[in-house]
Each structure stands twice: as structure tokens, then as C-alpha cells.
Design a protein around this motif. Structure first.
Motif, PDB file in Angstrom:
ATOM      1  N   ALA A  81       0.485   3.310 -17.966  1.00 10.84           N
ATOM      2  CA  ALA A  81       0.658   1.768 -17.958  1.00 10.84           C
ATOM      3  C   ALA A  81       1.821   1.332 -16.946  1.00 10.84           C
ATOM      4  CB  ALA A  81       0.933   1.211 -19.278  1.00 10.84           C
ATOM      5  N   ASN A  82       2.759   2.208 -16.727  1.00 10.26           N
ATOM      6  CA  ASN A  82       4.012   2.010 -15.700  1.00 10.26           C
ATOM      7  C   ASN A  82       3.633   1.941 -14.483  1.00 10.26           C
ATOM      8  OD1 ASN A  82       5.760   1.779 -18.113  1.00 10.26           O
ATOM      9  ND2 ASN A  82       5.978   4.082 -18.185  1.00 10.26           N
ATOM     10  N   PHE A  83       2.426   2.578 -14.176  1.00 12.05           N
ATOM     11  CA  PHE A  83       1.841   2.285 -12.691  1.00 12.05           C
ATOM     12  C   PHE A  83       1.233   0.973 -12.267  1.00 12.05           C
ATOM     13  CE2 PHE A  83       2.418   6.819 -13.360  1.00 12.05           C
ATOM     14  CZ  PHE A  83       2.367   7.517 -12.192  1.00 12.05           C
ATOM     15  N   HIS A  84       1.710   0.197 -11.524  1.00 12.63           N
ATOM     16  CA  HIS A  84       1.522  -1.031 -11.287  1.00 12.63           C
ATOM     17  C   HIS A  84       0.626  -1.457 -10.012  1.00 12.63           C
ATOM     18  CE1 HIS A  84       3.794  -2.225 -14.955  1.00 12.63           C
ATOM     19  NE2 HIS A  84       4.828  -1.657 -14.381  1.00 12.63           N
ATOM     20  N   GLU A  85       0.183  -0.424  -9.522  1.00 17.77           N
ATOM     21  CA  GLU A  85      -0.566  -0.511  -7.982  1.00 17.77           C
ATOM     22  C   GLU A  85      -1.793  -1.503  -8.318  1.00 17.77           C
ATOM     23  OE1 GLU A  85       0.820   3.775  -7.476  1.00 17.77           O
ATOM     24  OE2 GLU A  85       0.548   2.388  -9.191  1.00 17.77           O
ATOM     25  N   SER A 142      -4.148   4.448  -0.231  1.00 22.75           N
ATOM     26  CA  SER A 142      -3.297   4.113  -1.464  1.00 22.75           C
ATOM     27  C   SER A 142      -2.336   5.299  -1.566  1.00 22.75           C
ATOM     28  CB  SER A 142      -4.545   3.672  -2.444  1.00 22.75           C
ATOM     29  OG  SER A 142      -5.147   2.569  -2.175  1.00 22.75           O
ATOM     30  N   LEU A 143      -2.591   6.246  -1.440  1.00 28.40           N
ATOM     31  CA  LEU A 143      -1.957   7.689  -2.208  1.00 28.40           C
ATOM     32  C   LEU A 143      -1.654   8.335  -0.990  1.00 28.40           C
ATOM     33  CD1 LEU A 143      -4.632   8.813  -4.751  1.00 28.40           C
ATOM     34  CD2 LEU A 143      -2.605   7.270  -5.028  1.00 28.40           C
ATOM     35  N   SER A 144      -1.556   8.093   0.223  1.00 30.95           N
ATOM     36  CA  SER A 144      -0.896   9.104   1.353  1.00 30.95           C
ATOM     37  C   SER A 144      -0.665   8.085   2.615  1.00 30.95           C
ATOM     38  CB  SER A 144      -1.925  10.035   1.929  1.00 30.95           C
ATOM     39  OG  SER A 144      -1.560  10.536   2.968  1.00 30.95           O
ATOM     40  N   ILE A 145       0.601   8.390   3.101  1.00 33.32           N
ATOM     41  CA  ILE A 145       1.176   7.726   4.184  1.00 33.32           C
ATOM     42  C   ILE A 145       0.846   8.683   5.569  1.00 33.32           C
ATOM     43  CG2 ILE A 145       2.761   6.317   2.976  1.00 33.32           C
ATOM     44  CD1 ILE A 145       4.628   8.369   4.114  1.00 33.32           C
ATOM     45  N   LYS A 146       0.031   9.918   5.093  1.00 31.07           N
ATOM     46  CA  LYS A 146      -0.172  10.786   6.366  1.00 31.07           C
ATOM     47  C   LYS A 146      -0.941  10.182   7.522  1.00 31.07           C
ATOM     48  CE  LYS A 146      -0.858  15.694   7.140  1.00 31.07           C
ATOM     49  NZ  LYS A 146      -1.220  16.981   6.280  1.00 31.07           N
ATOM     50  N   TYR A 188       1.054  -6.367   1.192  1.00 27.70           N
ATOM     51  CA  TYR A 188       0.869  -7.443   1.206  1.00 27.70           C
ATOM     52  C   TYR A 188       0.292  -7.912  -0.154  1.00 27.70           C
ATOM     53  CZ  TYR A 188      -0.794 -12.573   1.389  1.00 27.70           C
ATOM     54  OH  TYR A 188      -1.233 -13.879   1.538  1.00 27.70           O
ATOM     55  N   LEU A 189      -0.895  -7.116  -0.708  1.00 27.26           N
ATOM     56  CA  LEU A 189      -1.252  -7.443  -1.944  1.00 27.26           C
ATOM     57  C   LEU A 189      -0.647  -6.866  -3.144  1.00 27.26           C
ATOM     58  CD1 LEU A 189      -5.154  -6.342  -1.030  1.00 27.26           C
ATOM     59  CD2 LEU A 189      -4.309  -8.618  -1.688  1.00 27.26           C
ATOM     60  N   GLU A 190       0.054  -5.944  -2.984  1.00 27.83           N
ATOM     61  CA  GLU A 190       1.133  -5.164  -3.950  1.00 27.83           C
ATOM     62  C   GLU A 190       2.156  -6.187  -4.218  1.00 27.83           C
ATOM     63  OE1 GLU A 190       0.696  -2.738  -5.786  1.00 27.83           O
ATOM     64  OE2 GLU A 190      -1.034  -1.511  -4.530  1.00 27.83           O
ATOM     65  N   THR A 191       2.623  -7.026  -3.129  1.00 29.33           N
ATOM     66  CA  THR A 191       3.712  -7.817  -3.253  1.00 29.33           C
ATOM     67  C   THR A 191       3.393  -9.332  -4.097  1.00 29.33           C
ATOM     68  OG1 THR A 191       3.427  -8.677  -1.026  1.00 29.33           O
ATOM     69  CG2 THR A 191       5.103  -7.129  -1.218  1.00 29.33           C
ATOM     70  N   LYS A 192       2.090  -9.647  -4.073  1.00 32.57           N
ATOM     71  CA  LYS A 192       1.811 -10.535  -4.841  1.00 32.57           C
ATOM     72  C   LYS A 192       1.905 -10.384  -6.370  1.00 32.57           C
ATOM     73  CE  LYS A 192      -1.461 -12.588  -1.406  1.00 32.57           C
ATOM     74  NZ  LYS A 192      -0.999 -14.128  -1.418  1.00 32.57           N
TER      75      LYS A 192
END
Length: 326
Positions: A179-183, A231-235, A300-304
Motif C-alpha cells: 500500500a506504500n507503493f503509490h505508482e 514503469s519499472l526500468s530506465i534502461k 506527468y501522470l505520477e505528479t498529478k
């Protein structure tokens, strides 16, 4: 002596009025079988999550909740997608049960694997992944693309279990941490390994769909696959940087070559090589901008910080509430 756990079976539904009358009695029979065997408590139940269906799915869920206390349901205010529906069900259940099992409503995932899942939990595992033992029911194309997809995710640095979708047992202890994961951009099969805790897998053979047709076509599967990577990698961003560096080096070499050839008087006019270089660089630039844009859009979506789901109605749930959101 381990207490008998309370189990909630969480089943997302979207326009499933054809398949639910077939599979709902089977889910109930499996739950009662688990109760009779002493694996789970008699207070266990089945939670349907109506993901904004436009047919009679919610009416069916409400009817079943009235007929049998083991059935309950929540209705999302609008269609939010499979991953958000699963999350809504798990967050609804986490404070009322000891373990949850998420499973699709079409009956393709072997319900008998639940026995092994619960046994593994009683043996100390907090997460138990349901993994397909083979893909004999898939086409050759789907088998090859699935293998390539899981390999690509691993190569991109995503910790994922091969041939595991969203059939899994998760303890309430894990859910409270999850529940602490807020993605906002959810890819649950890649997120649960990030929580940690002891985990294992059970293997089962996937069956044919019991009724109706799938609501997860190739287009949605490809979108979910792309979400899993971004969503899970910046590779991919790192790869773009590496590609940009390599192209820059080649460009620098090309400039030196052009100067040397011009100084030696060996230059010739040729539009073909020029067009190829321009097209190549243009394609690389557009592809790179598209991938970077995908990351910018997700940021952008995450910051909303918008709710990932809104519950508009409940049926047969232990807690009386009119609406909830997260």
C-alpha cells in the motif's frame, strides 16, 4: 499452532455476464473445498471487482452477494483497467483477511492450484506465484513472443517471474507494505517482487476459457508489455544515451573522412548516401524522442497524484461504506 487463515479470492470482471454464471459456482465450490479441508477459515469469501462494466455484470454480482454470504463485490466508478481493478480488490481486502488470491474470472487458471498456494503460505511463504507449466494451448506465435517478452523484461532489469501473469497468493502483511507503493502506472507482476518477503511458485496447466470471449486483445497485451518496461526500468533511456554516443562518434569520423576526401580532391556527388544518412538519423531521433516522451508522460501522470480507482458501490462487504478511492 498456526491459526487458520482467512482467504479472500479477488476476481476482476469487465463485461463478463456470459462467463460469470459458469465460473462463479466453481469458485464457490473451490472455496468451500478449501474450508472443508481446514486450510482456510469459514469466514473466507470471494470478492468480485466490477471494472466499470457496461453489461449486466454488476447486477449478477449483487445477486450472488444476496444469495450467499461467501460472495461480495465492489463496483468501480468507471473502467480503470485490469491492473487497477486488481489493486482495488487487494486494498479492499487487506484489512479483513490474512491472505488473498487474485485470479481471472474466465476459468482458464486452474483453481486446484489454490490448494498448493495455501499450503506454501502455511509453510511460511508470503507471496506464491502461479506459473504456467507449459504453453501447449497457445499458438506458436504467442509462445515465441511470450518468451521474447519475458527475456526482454529481464534484459531491461525488470525482476519478473517467467510465465506468471496475475494468478498469485499474497499475504495481508505484504499488502500492507505494498500500500506504500503509490505508482499510477501499474504493472503488478513486476512490482510484487520489489516488496521482498519469502516467495515461491506453484505450477499449473492453463485451461480453455469457459465462456464468452477475451477482453484482453493483442493491442492491450502489447500496451501492458510496454508499460511493464517503462514503469519499472530506465534502461531504455540509458540505451538511447549509448546509441546517441555511438552515432555521434560515427558522425565525427564521417566529418573527418569528408574533410580528408575534400582536401584530396576525391569528392563525388551522391544523393543516395546522403538520403540514407538523413533517413537513418531522422528515424533514430524520432524513436528516441518517442521513448523519452513516454517517460515524460508517465512522470506527468505520477505528479498529478490522481486516485488509481474510485469505489462507487459495494455489495455484501463486511464494512458499510458508500464510496472509497485510492
Amino acid at each position: 499452532m498456526v491459526d487458520v487463515p482467512v482467504l479472500w479470492i479477488i476476481i476482476p470482471c469487465y463485461n463478463e455476464e456470459e462467463v460469470l454464471p459458469v465460473t462463479a459456482p466453481r469458485f464457490l465450490e473451490k472455496l468451500k473445498e478449501l474450508i472443508r479441508s481446514g486450510r482456510v477459515s469459514s469466514r473466507s469469501r470471494i470478492l468480485f471487482v466490477n471494472d466499470g462494466s457496461s453489461d449486466g455484470t454488476w447486477d449478477f454480482i449483487r445477486q450472488k452477494a444476496e444469495e450467499d454470504e461467501h460472495f461480495s463485490g465492489i463496483c468501480l466508478s468507471r473502467n480503470r483497467g485490469h491492473q487497477n481493478a486488481l489493486l482495488a480488490g487487494m486494498m479492499e481486502a487487506k484489512d479483513s483477511c490474512d491472505i488473498t488470491i487474485t485470479i481471472d474470472c474466465d476459468g482458464q487458471d486452474d483453481m486446484n492450484a489454490m490448494d498448493q498456494m495455501v499450503d506454501q503460505y502455511l509453510d511460511g511463504c508470503q507471496i506464491v506465484y502461479g506459473v504456467r507449466s507449459d504453453r501447449s494451448t497457445d499458438t506458436g506465435f504467442k509462445r515465441r513472443t511470450a518468451l521474447a517478452y519475458y527475456s526482454l523484461l529481464r534484459h531491461m532489469g525488470v525482476d519478473i517471474v517467467y510465465d506468471h501473469a496475475d494468478y498469485r497468493l499474497v499475504s495481508s502483511r505484504v499488502l500492507k507494505e505494498f500500500a506504500n507503493f503509490h505508482e499510477v502506472n501499474l504493472f503488478l507482476r513486476g512490482m510484487f517482487p520489489l516488496v521482498g518477503f519469502k516467495s515461491t511458485s506453484v505450477y499449473y496447466k492453463r485451461l480453455e476459457r469457459q465462456a464468452g470471449s477475451t477482453h484482453y486483445p493483442l493491442r492491450k497485451m502489447l500496451a501492458l508489455a510496454f508499460d511493464g518496461i517503462t514503469s519499472l526500468s530506465i534502461k531504455p533511456i540509458t540505451m538511447i544515451a549509448g546509441l546517441g554516443g555511438a552515432v555521434s562518434v560515427l558522425g565525427f569520423i564521417g566529418i573527418i573522412w569528408a574533410i580528408v576526401m575534400a582536401a584530396a580532391g576525391h569528392t563525388v556527388s551522391g544523393w543516395a548516401s546522403l538520403v540514407c544518412i538523413v533517413c537513418f538519423l531522422g528515424g533514430i531521433q524520432l524513436l528516441s524522442l518517442g521513448i523519452i516522451g513516454e517517460y515524460v508522460g508517465k512522470t506527468y501522470l505520477e505528479t498529478k497524484r490522481r486516485p488509481r480507482f474510485i469505489i462507487s458501490e459495494r455489495a455484501g462487504c463486511p464494512e458499510d461504506a458508500d464510496e472509497d478511492d485510492q
